[in-house]
Design an enzyme around this catalytic site. Sequence first.
Site, short mmCIF file in Angstrom:
data_model
loop_
_atom_site.label_atom_id
_atom_site.label_comp_id
_atom_site.label_asym_id
_atom_site.label_seq_id
_atom_site.Cartn_x
_atom_site.Cartn_y
_atom_site.Cartn_z
N CYS C 106 37.68 37.61 42.24
CA CYS C 106 38.00 37.88 43.65
C CYS C 106 37.22 36.31 44.30
CB CYS C 106 35.84 38.44 43.37
SG CYS C 106 35.61 38.84 45.60
N HIS C 215 36.67 43.29 40.46
CA HIS C 215 36.12 43.30 39.04
C HIS C 215 35.37 43.45 37.66
CE1 HIS C 215 33.58 40.65 42.37
NE2 HIS C 215 34.27 41.43 43.08
N GLU C 217 33.81 42.41 35.58
CA GLU C 217 32.64 42.18 34.93
C GLU C 217 31.90 43.38 35.04
OE1 GLU C 217 33.95 41.06 37.65
OE2 GLU C 217 32.04 40.08 38.98
#
Lengths: 83, 83, 249, 612
Positions: C106, C215, C217
């Site tokens: 991002c 994302h 994560e």
Amino acid sequence: MPRIVVDVMPKPEILDPQGKAIVGALPRLGFDAFSGVRQGKRFELKVDGEVTETILQQAREAAETLLSNPVIEDVVNVQVVED
Amino acid sequence: MPRIVVDVMPKPEILDPQGKAIVGALPRLGFDAFSGVRQGKRFELKVDGEVTETILQQAREAAETLLSNPVIEDVVNVQVVED
Amino acid sequence: MTDLPLIGDYSAPTTALSGARIGVVTFPGTLDDRDAARAVRLAGGEAVSLWHADTELPDVDAIVIPGGFSYGDYLRAGAISRFAPLMDKIVDAANSDAKLPVLGICNGFQVLTESHLLPGSMIKNDHLKFICRDQVLRVENNQTAWTNQYESGQEITIVLKNQDGQYVADEKTLDELEGEGRVAFRYVGWNPNGSRRDIAGITNAAGNVVGLMPHPEHAVEAGYGPDHTGTDGLGFFTSVLTTLVGGAK
Amino acid sequence: MTTEATEKEFNIDTVENAASSPDVDLPWAELGLKQNEFDEIVKILGRRPTAAELAMYSVMWSEHCSYKSTKNHLRQFGAKVTDEMKKDLMVGIGENAGVTDLGDGWAVTFKIESHNSPSFVEPYQGAATGIGGIVRDIISMGARPIAVMDPLRFGAIDHPDSQRVVHGVVSGIGGYGNSLGLPNIGGETVFDPIYQGNPLVNALAVGKLRHEDLRLANASGVGNKVVLFGARTGGDGIGGASVLASESFDDSKPSKRPAVQVGDPFSEKVLIECCLELFKGSLVEGIQDLGAAGISCATSELASNGDGGMRVELTDVLLRDPTLTPGEILMSESQERMMAVVTPENVEAFEATMAKWNVEYSWLGEVTDDDRLIITWNGEVIVDVDPKTVAHDGPVYDRPFARPEWQDELQANTFRGSVNAAILPQTGDELKAAVLELIASPNMCDKSWITRQYDRYVGGNTALAMPDDAGVVRVDEESGLGVAIATDANGRYTYLDPYVGAQLALAESYRNVATSGAVPAAVSDCLNYGSPEDSDVMWQLAEGIRGLSDACMELGVPVTGGNVSLYNQTGDKAIHPTPVVATLGKFDDVARRTPSGWRADADGQAIYLMGT
Ligand SMILES: Nc1ncnc2c1ncn2[C@@H]1O[C@H](COP(=O)(O)OP(=O)(O)O)[C@@H](O)[C@H]1O
């Protein structure tokens, strides 16, 4: 083709977080000549044909209503530019 | 106090989503004279004192490195404005 | 467990399985650094916090540049962070013979394009709004340091959340990326931001530098990922650990 | 970058000057004070106030800061509690936010506040700074903010002005909250023409802390230093205070003052991290966020809650606008600022933390051993007050209230009891039409066009958010300790019956938290009402507080904090009384949370209806 340029800036008394972030970054890059930065918007309105006074008037109104938020911004410039 | 104005516009070949939204909104508000709109940025760099050629050169470099991204934007103007 | 972890203070003790040290960079305004560190740990690596103002790159085996709004992203996403002292070191290490693996997520992807480690750039989403959703991606290239634990063509669901996520580049660059297999991920089902050719992520030619808007994560732990169950993002982190211990496909 | 005195010389109204010129006309009425209030100030001081003192008293004695119309009623929240209810309460009403023990050395703090009228004037910035303000309340308790919520009320969805307000508010909340890295875990969105000119923008923030990190807003320890840090002080939010230009009694009128405040979420994010680092290093003794009433509030609260006095030099405040007068500096509501008390030994470490995060600060003064708050301008005393008289001993009103004459008729004329009952759907076709009408209503329809503009994943601890009725966040990653929060209100119920309506709001949020699997433990409320000077409205308010406090007692959950927003009315048309109630529940392991939203993959599961 002529264009009408509209410049909009944050009002001087209003906090400008964008300008603040830039003014913090400039000296780190070695640009030390600037004591303040403000970031505004520049609009280019394309007109097909000639820019009449009526059209310029439309641009001025659009600048005050749609293109700027009069609570926090000033229209600093509405101007015809020929290419 | 003099200021240096830097104008940055999206490259013509890059779609400009903000300009596109404005061009869609204008006719709804009765502004029908414009065939296209592009939205860019206007920076005002404050200089304490006189704008020397060195300072102007700094502004040009800042415009090309920090204030614009050459992949998507063009610096269209770097210019001194006296109040 | 007694203290609240601070940003830039999430390094785990050296108990990691692979012994690999993955640096996670924090800029002022970074938001997802602790999430990225958690992902590294859950994958079995050791997360090492890196501070943007550091002038030396500590001994790390790979680097994650996480998401957020560095410096507020007021000017352009990633524009100011690119000039952080640590970024110079990261660019050098990524381009060196050692080919340090770097993942930009991002805002991290935006920083990588601003630093010219990856081509193109991001502009505002075509609908002009911030968007947060569970997003399906197709893994187009599973040969990179960060994707080797996925199958080619595999569809994964991870979190997408951004304001300036529309990937743009000129046609020539886009053709090159396609031709060289450097489009790493594509949006599937719906293009959430108007990105050219549905591109969600790309890699450099060497495959060590990968950037993507969504994302991974945020999709590493059951109960907290997409739809509260998904862990499809963990593969990024197990991939790099596999690469580092020499086990990549 | 520390102190940098303003060059500007004003013709300053000193205490000495005030004592020797008792008859100067002061603009107290323009500043919103009543004659009796002004007289009271003169009595307290034994002389006329200086312009700067007038500025302080006028903001601190405003309805917003002093709760003068509601104080007498709000006392019930503190009175109707049992020892059992107080068991987990570490900090109750009165501080910036209440703190509830979570176990294992963890605690949580949460609070809901309104930012209604600024959000009508400038929806984006109003809503954004609403999030900013409530988050600073949470930081000032020593906590790391971990989530936000946003109960909203708008006018009719098809009213021409709604587009401006709705989209502005939603993107403002997202723009600020998303940039802080705080997941938005829920809220409400209601459309009703009654809110057309008075939209409600309530914002909730929750934070977590270790017990030992708890900080309170007090200035103690003689010789400790007082520091202001964060953004510079500008002319924000001092609209009415421009009359104080006359305090300089000279002709150099100040330049323009901002009509609205602009938020800088980046600065706030940095401020959060920087404060947490200060707490971790135990570098501050007391801390106070700057919200409404700015430095007036921070200095007088810190000084009156401490065990000494405070002396502050106002020319040391870093300014964004050098034309500000002392009174304006005291009243400025510039965002993203904090004030702290630091021991001399910690000054160096404090400065190092500021340098690391690149945060501006200036040392303003120190804690003294008398109990006066003394503020100077270039060394001359312009404020010399007992800080308690500013912060705590403001006026208190017993405003008259009475059940409105129209209340009986309103209740009698409800759907079922009235002729309208005849048009209740009867046949299958009528029922079908009714169902279609219901699901097409903006209040029933899918809210994901709002929630997808909010980051609900950041932090990696969100266990439930939209579409669930309660948001759930994990507090401790190892044990799974966590909290559930739901916010609810129904203005129409509360209009029909202010007492029961407030209780229903509590009951709904309590249920939403309980069904998520959490044990309800604390309540925060935002009381949105019309003008307290209207006896009908005052009755709604009195009944609402009585109802809510009775219900809290009944359910065994204490109110730990909240906010009152009055004068939500256009002309003499008040909004429906809207007490928004937030219930917080505890999980010893959020892994046991139960979703309430309907899920696509739930095919084949049984559905039960429980209760009566
Ligand atoms: N303004 C808002 N901010 C955040 N979440 C919201 C907001 N409005 C609605 N939501 C969320 O959207 C979901 C659906 O809301 P709603 O339709 O009001 O549900 P219900 O009718 O079940 O209360 C809930 O999870 C709620 O928390």
